[in-house]
Scaffold this motif. Structure first.
Motif, PDB file in Angstrom:
ATOM      1  N   THR A  58       0.831  -1.187   0.000  1.00  0.00           N
ATOM      2  CA  THR A  58       0.000   0.000   0.000  1.00  0.00           C
ATOM      3  C   THR A  58       0.873   1.247   0.000  1.00  0.00           C
ATOM      4  N   HIS A  59       0.459   2.240  -0.773  1.00  0.00           N
ATOM      5  CA  HIS A  59       1.067   3.564  -0.653  1.00  0.00           C
ATOM      6  C   HIS A  59       0.239   4.254   0.427  1.00  0.00           C
ATOM      7  N   HIS A  60       0.743   4.192   1.643  1.00  0.00           N
ATOM      8  CA  HIS A  60       0.009   4.600   2.839  1.00  0.00           C
ATOM      9  C   HIS A  60      -0.321   6.091   2.806  1.00  0.00           C
ATOM     10  N   ARG A  61      -1.590   6.404   2.974  1.00  0.00           N
ATOM     11  CA  ARG A  61      -2.051   7.787   2.875  1.00  0.00           C
ATOM     12  C   ARG A  61      -1.410   8.694   3.923  1.00  0.00           C
ATOM     13  N   LYS A  62      -1.399   8.273   5.187  1.00  0.00           N
ATOM     14  CA  LYS A  62      -0.876   9.128   6.263  1.00  0.00           C
ATOM     15  C   LYS A  62       0.649   9.190   6.277  1.00  0.00           C
ATOM     16  N   LEU A  63       1.302   8.070   6.034  1.00  0.00           N
ATOM     17  CA  LEU A  63       2.761   8.027   6.132  1.00  0.00           C
ATOM     18  C   LEU A  63       3.467   8.340   4.817  1.00  0.00           C
ATOM     19  N   GLN A  64       2.703   8.359   3.707  1.00  0.00           N
ATOM     20  CA  GLN A  64       3.266   8.704   2.399  1.00  0.00           C
ATOM     21  C   GLN A  64       4.441   7.798   2.008  1.00  0.00           C
ATOM     22  N   GLU A 152      12.384  -8.309  -6.909  1.00  0.00           N
ATOM     23  CA  GLU A 152      12.794  -6.921  -7.161  1.00  0.00           C
ATOM     24  C   GLU A 152      12.818  -6.112  -5.872  1.00  0.00           C
ATOM     25  N   LEU A 153      11.851  -6.353  -5.006  1.00  0.00           N
ATOM     26  CA  LEU A 153      11.765  -5.640  -3.735  1.00  0.00           C
ATOM     27  C   LEU A 153      12.983  -5.940  -2.864  1.00  0.00           C
ATOM     28  N   ALA A 154      13.451  -7.166  -2.889  1.00  0.00           N
ATOM     29  CA  ALA A 154      14.602  -7.568  -2.083  1.00  0.00           C
ATOM     30  C   ALA A 154      15.863  -6.805  -2.474  1.00  0.00           C
ATOM     31  N   GLU A 155      15.927  -6.388  -3.727  1.00  0.00           N
ATOM     32  CA  GLU A 155      17.121  -5.702  -4.227  1.00  0.00           C
ATOM     33  C   GLU A 155      16.955  -4.196  -4.338  1.00  0.00           C
ATOM     34  N   ALA A 156      15.758  -3.689  -4.092  1.00  0.00           N
ATOM     35  CA  ALA A 156      15.503  -2.251  -4.230  1.00  0.00           C
ATOM     36  C   ALA A 156      16.196  -1.478  -3.115  1.00  0.00           C
ATOM     37  N   HIS A 157      16.828  -0.384  -3.473  1.00  0.00           N
ATOM     38  CA  HIS A 157      17.514   0.440  -2.471  1.00  0.00           C
ATOM     39  C   HIS A 157      16.739   1.707  -2.139  1.00  0.00           C
ATOM     40  N   ASP A 158      15.614   1.899  -2.799  1.00  0.00           N
ATOM     41  CA  ASP A 158      14.836   3.119  -2.606  1.00  0.00           C
ATOM     42  C   ASP A 158      13.542   2.854  -1.837  1.00  0.00           C
ATOM     43  N   THR A 159      13.539   1.823  -1.007  1.00  0.00           N
ATOM     44  CA  THR A 159      12.338   1.484  -0.261  1.00  0.00           C
ATOM     45  C   THR A 159      12.693   1.170   1.183  1.00  0.00           C
ATOM     46  N   ASP A 160      11.690   0.973   1.971  1.00  0.00           N
ATOM     47  CA  ASP A 160      11.812   0.709   3.395  1.00  0.00           C
ATOM     48  C   ASP A 160      12.677  -0.533   3.662  1.00  0.00           C
ATOM     49  N   GLU A 161      13.620  -0.423   4.596  1.00  0.00           N
ATOM     50  CA  GLU A 161      14.504  -1.544   4.924  1.00  0.00           C
ATOM     51  C   GLU A 161      13.727  -2.762   5.408  1.00  0.00           C
ATOM     52  N   SER A 162      12.656  -2.536   6.169  1.00  0.00           N
ATOM     53  CA  SER A 162      11.913  -3.701   6.674  1.00  0.00           C
ATOM     54  C   SER A 162      11.223  -4.448   5.535  1.00  0.00           C
ATOM     55  N   LEU A 163      10.830  -3.759   4.478  1.00  0.00           N
ATOM     56  CA  LEU A 163      10.261  -4.444   3.306  1.00  0.00           C
ATOM     57  C   LEU A 163      11.329  -5.295   2.624  1.00  0.00           C
ATOM     58  N   ARG A 164      12.532  -4.737   2.490  1.00  0.00           N
ATOM     59  CA  ARG A 164      13.622  -5.514   1.883  1.00  0.00           C
ATOM     60  C   ARG A 164      13.957  -6.730   2.746  1.00  0.00           C
ATOM     61  N   ARG A 165      13.955  -6.547   4.079  1.00  0.00           N
ATOM     62  CA  ARG A 165      14.242  -7.663   4.984  1.00  0.00           C
ATOM     63  C   ARG A 165      13.200  -8.776   4.809  1.00  0.00           C
ATOM     64  N   MET A 166      11.910  -8.393   4.761  1.00  0.00           N
ATOM     65  CA  MET A 166      10.863  -9.405   4.584  1.00  0.00           C
ATOM     66  C   MET A 166      10.978 -10.085   3.232  1.00  0.00           C
ATOM     67  N   ALA A 167      11.311  -9.333   2.200  1.00  0.00           N
ATOM     68  CA  ALA A 167      11.479  -9.923   0.869  1.00  0.00           C
ATOM     69  C   ALA A 167      12.618 -10.944   0.881  1.00  0.00           C
ATOM     70  N   ARG A 168      13.725 -10.597   1.531  1.00  0.00           N
ATOM     71  CA  ARG A 168      14.857 -11.535   1.610  1.00  0.00           C
ATOM     72  C   ARG A 168      14.471 -12.772   2.413  1.00  0.00           C
TER      73      ARG A 168
END
Length: 175
Positions: A58-64, A152-168
């Motif tokens: 989700t592209h979170h409305r409050k947290l952007q 792709e999410l696991a290798e993305a450097h422009d996103t939240d670290e916790s998302l990359r951690r979960m992807a890995r």
């Protein structure tokens, strides 16, 4: 929740997020209530597609920011049920199933907003699987939803670290 978090801690010893969650669970009088102003538990869904290759974000409305689906426990200590409920509400998807056991934990700061002071979210994440249909509906809490390739999410450097951690974690567990 104590026992489930302890089992997770045995699998991921020394994880600072689970250490913080366990300490908070021991110390807080009402850790699952949103009204606990210094922080509270939340439940989130790592909502994977039927083929296991994509996750719904989700592209979170409050947290952007792009994040996993999830939300406040509102007094419910069954965070797996919270994760499932939030996934259904935020995606409009039916036929979702939640897997037993914690997938990931994260402690993150939520900045002050309007009449709400800054506070900690002690977020417990569960794997939620999509059913037969993957056509989602965007709720009021989101600006947008998108199925994202986990690899792709696991290798993305422009996103939240916790998302990359979960992807890995996901890729390691499905290898």
């Amino acid at each position: 929740m104590h026992q489930t978090l302890r089992r997770y801690a045995e699998t991921f010893p020394g994880d600072p997020h689970v250490v913080a969650c366990l300490a908070f669970l021991e110390e807080a009088e009402r850790p699952f209530d949103r009204e606990h102003v210094t922080g509270h538990f939340t439940g989130s869904a790592w909502l994977v597609s039927g083929d296991g290759e994509r996750v719904l974000l989700t592209h979170h409305r409050k947290l952007q920011r792009w994040l996993q689906l999830g939300g406040h426990a509102d007094g419910d200590s069954d965070l797996a049920a919270v994760a499932l409920r939030e996934a259904e509400e935020e995606s409009g998807l039916q036929g979702l199933t939640v897997e037993p056991g914690i997938f990931d934990v994260d402690r993150h700061w939520i900045p002050e907003r309007k009449h709400e002071p800054g506070h900690w979210h002690y977020d417990v994440r569960y794997i939620v699987r999509a059913g037969e249909h993957e056509d989602f509906l965007v709720s009021d809490e989101s600006l947008e939803l998108a199925w994202v390739a986990i690899r792709e999410l696991a290798e993305a450097h422009d996103t939240d670290e916790s998302l990359r951690r979960m992807a890995r974690k996901w890729l390691a567990s499905s290898a």
